[in-house]
Design a protein around this motif. Structure first.
Motif, PDB file in Angstrom:
ATOM      1  N   PHE A  10      -8.531  21.649   9.181  1.00 42.47           N
ATOM      2  CA  PHE A  10      -8.677  21.518   7.731  1.00 42.47           C
ATOM      3  C   PHE A  10      -9.918  20.679   7.383  1.00 42.47           C
ATOM      4  O   PHE A  10     -10.628  20.979   6.411  1.00 42.47           O
ATOM      5  N   ALA A  69      -4.023  20.813  13.390  1.00 40.69           N
ATOM      6  CA  ALA A  69      -4.155  21.503  12.106  1.00 40.69           C
ATOM      7  C   ALA A  69      -5.053  20.703  11.162  1.00 40.69           C
ATOM      8  O   ALA A  69      -5.932  21.257  10.484  1.00 40.69           O
ATOM      9  N   GLU A 100      -3.597  26.677   9.060  1.00 35.48           N
ATOM     10  CA  GLU A 100      -2.337  27.185   8.494  1.00 35.48           C
ATOM     11  C   GLU A 100      -1.482  27.825   9.580  1.00 35.48           C
ATOM     12  O   GLU A 100      -0.250  27.643   9.616  1.00 35.48           O
ATOM     13  N   LEU A 106       0.193  25.120  11.685  1.00 37.33           N
ATOM     14  CA  LEU A 106       1.339  24.501  11.003  1.00 37.33           C
ATOM     15  C   LEU A 106       2.544  25.440  10.981  1.00 37.33           C
ATOM     16  O   LEU A 106       3.705  25.015  11.145  1.00 37.33           O
ATOM     17  N   ALA A 107       2.279  26.746  10.795  1.00 33.80           N
ATOM     18  CA  ALA A 107       3.385  27.716  10.748  1.00 33.80           C
ATOM     19  C   ALA A 107       4.058  27.857  12.109  1.00 33.80           C
ATOM     20  O   ALA A 107       5.230  28.232  12.195  1.00 33.80           O
ATOM     21  N   ARG A 122      -9.643  26.990   8.008  1.00 31.37           N
ATOM     22  CA  ARG A 122      -8.449  26.795   7.154  1.00 31.37           C
ATOM     23  C   ARG A 122      -7.321  27.718   7.621  1.00 31.37           C
ATOM     24  O   ARG A 122      -6.147  27.318   7.709  1.00 31.37           O
ATOM     25  N   LYS A 123      -7.678  28.968   7.896  1.00 25.27           N
ATOM     26  CA  LYS A 123      -6.665  29.929   8.350  1.00 25.27           C
ATOM     27  C   LYS A 123      -6.051  29.472   9.673  1.00 25.27           C
ATOM     28  O   LYS A 123      -4.820  29.534   9.854  1.00 25.27           O
TER      29      LYS A 123
END
Length: 561
Positions: free
Chosen positions: A363, A359, A316, A319-320, A312-313
């Motif tokens: 997920f 990403a 993220e 995406l960032a 999950r990290k």
């Protein structure tokens, strides 16, 4: 009792006395290598068994009943075709070998048929031979040229007697011949024991017969033949001649079938018990191995799921940093915003996917890991419970002493789905229900009754139904074993330490620690023992327990069924 050529001579004599002129009424084959024939003499039936099972090859009159299979094998059908209604004409032993020939004749127009029974350990066989052509009509075991180049057995093959052994027949031997053989043995193999000398030199002698003859002559069977002096030779010759006379006049070993029937009935029971144990253990052990593989796979899956929680990290962070990540990149060095120190982190990527798709892949991996961890604990617990149950059943099988106990275990395993129910063609016949209560194993210990469960159903019975809340319940700690209940009755007195130790020794004996010097045994009041909902037979939980170290032993007396 060893079935050697001398025993076969006694059986042949008994057959001549009882079977000549007898009419064949019934023939059936209770097992693959075993034959039963019932013959009729005026006023009585005589049943003969012929077996070529390697561990129990024999032929004799029997009074032991055996189950007649519903579908007779092909060899049995052939024997019925040629022998039913025929009469026994001759009974002949081939020398002093373990070969018996029984000749049958149905009518004067028919050709005589001879049933040849060869009792030769793993080479034993039974064959029906046409006397006119010496052709084998069929044999219970087919021996092809691939198996034996020397001698084949099967339909359409000429019957040939086994290769002759260069041994002396005591019925016809002379003292000079025996002395010559002994002198050669003393010169060539002086260290050979007297017992082995007789077995290797005289036809029909097994180790038991040789030892018996030597002891009757006042000789030690294990002494070397080189120590045999003229006086000892004379004593041995006299004993051998008395034995030869008894064989000739038929007085050697009267009623051999009674001895053989008794000896082999016990041996067959032991063999059947051992075979059933091996069959059940094979099924249980394969399921234990399956559970262990399953447990390992679940552990590996949990370990991988814990690692995937980081996905999950990583999603993220992708995406960032999406603008910096293009298609075709196999990895990206990104700033870890979740790290207080803001260190860089290398994130693996699928070069065929965009940043957004990479990403989403992370997920999905995270979502799957979360689902796995939510159910993993329950699945591992279920696998551990099944493994514990199977290990308990394995110990119960190993400790079983009777076919009744193994039968109860087989029913339990069938009900639990580990064995397939055997579909018998007699299923339409309703089996009579057993009357009365189950015969439980119990002991009297210091005026208390101690009950033992010999399988999981009995464990449930004595723990959950028979015992009272204030009875003392025992089980070997941390290892498979039987439930043991010390019944305190209505007394409120505290059970003595001696009674507890003896009862704990029983619990240790009926556990996996039977061969250990000491076993830790937990005991508690029966009211503190619970059976979880949906638990398998024999599986319980308990608390308020104390532990005692006990030696695995049974009481010397006071055993009850």
């Amino acid at each position: 009792m060893m079935f050697d050529g001398l025993v076969m001579a006694a059986v042949a004599t008994e057959f001549r006395q009882n079977l000549l002129g007898a009419r064949v009424d019934k023939i059936y084959q209770p097992s693959k290598l075993e034959l039963i024939m019932t013959m009729r003499q005026p006023g009585r039936n005589i049943t003969v068994i012929a077996s070529c099972q390697p561990e129990a090859a024999r032929v004799h009159i029997t009074h032991t009943e055996r189950k007649n299979p519903l579908v007779p094998p092909a060899f049995c059908m052939l024997l019925r075709k040629y022998l039913i209604g025929s009469r026994v004409m001759h009974v002949k032993q081939l020398g002093l070998d373990r070969i018996l020939m029984i000749t049958f004749l149905r009518s004067r127009e028919d050709t005589p048929k001879t049933l040849v029974v060869e009792v030769m350990g793993r080479h034993s066989n039974i064959a029906l031979v046409d006397d006119a052509s010496s052709m084998i009509l069929d044999s219970i075991k087919h021996i092809s040229a691939d198996v034996s180049r020397v001698r084949q057995m099967g339909p359409g093959i000429q019957y040939v007697q086994p290769p002759a052994q260069d041994k002396l027949n005591i019925v016809f031997v002379s003292k000079e011949d025996l002395d010559n053989v002994l002198c050669k043995s003393q010169e060539n193999t002086p260290s050979m024991s007297l017992s082995r000398f007789l077995v290797s030199s005289l036809a029909g002698f097994g180790r038991e017969s040789a030892d018996r003859v030597l002891r009757e002559a006042g000789l030690v069977p294990d002494n070397p033949c080189s120590e045999l002096d003229p006086d000892s030779r004379g004593r041995l010759w006299d004993v051998l001649m008395r034995l030869a006379d008894s064989i000739r006049n038929g007085s050697f070993l009267p009623c051999p079938s009674e001895l053989l029937d008794s000896a082999y009935s016990l041996k067959n029971e032991e063999y059947a018990l051992s075979r059933q144990k091996a069959e059940l253990l094979d099924a249980v052990d394969s399921n234990i191995a399956r559970c262990k593989r399953k447990w390992k796979a679940q552990d590996d899956e949990i370990s991988q799921a814990n690692q995937d929680l980081e996905s999950r990290k990583l999603g993220e962070l992708i995406l960032a940093n999406a603008p910096r990540i293009g298609t075709g990149m196999s990895s990206a060095t990104l700033t870890d915003y979740f790290d207080p120190q803001g260190k860089d982190i290398e994130v693996p990527l699928d070069p065929t996917l965009s940043a957004s798709e990479n990403a989403q892949r992370y997920f999905k991996r995270y979502a799957r890991a979360k689902r796995v961890l939510e159910t993993a604990a329950l699945q591992v617990t279920m696998t551990q419970a099944e493994l514990e149950y199977l290990e308990q059943v394995s110990i119960t099988i190993q400790h079983a002493d009777t076919q009744r106990e193994l039968g109860a275990i087989r029913v339990e395993l069938t009900e639990q789905g580990y064995l397939q129910a055997v579909a018998e063609k007699t299923a339409k016949r309703k089996r009579p229900k057993a009357k009365g209560e189950v015969a439980l194993l119990s002991f009297t210990v210091h005026d208390y009754t101690v009950i033992v469960g010999r399988n999981n159903k009995e464990n449930d019975l004595i723990t959950m139904k028979i015992s009272r809340p204030d009875d003392i319940w025992m089980h070997a700690r941390g290892i498979p074993g039987a439930h043991v209940v010390l019944r305190t009755g209505q007394t409120k007195d505290e059970v003595s330490e001696g009674a507890l130790l003896v009862a704990a020794g029983i619990a240790a004996y009926f556990s996996k620690g039977r061969t250990d010097s000491k076993v830790a045994v937990d005991y508690t009041l029966r009211k503190h023992v619970k059976k979880p909902r949906g638990a398998r037979p024999g599986m319980v939980t308990y608390d308020h327990q104390r532990t005692v170290m006990a030696s695995p032993n049974l009481p010397v007396s006071g055993i009850m069924q």
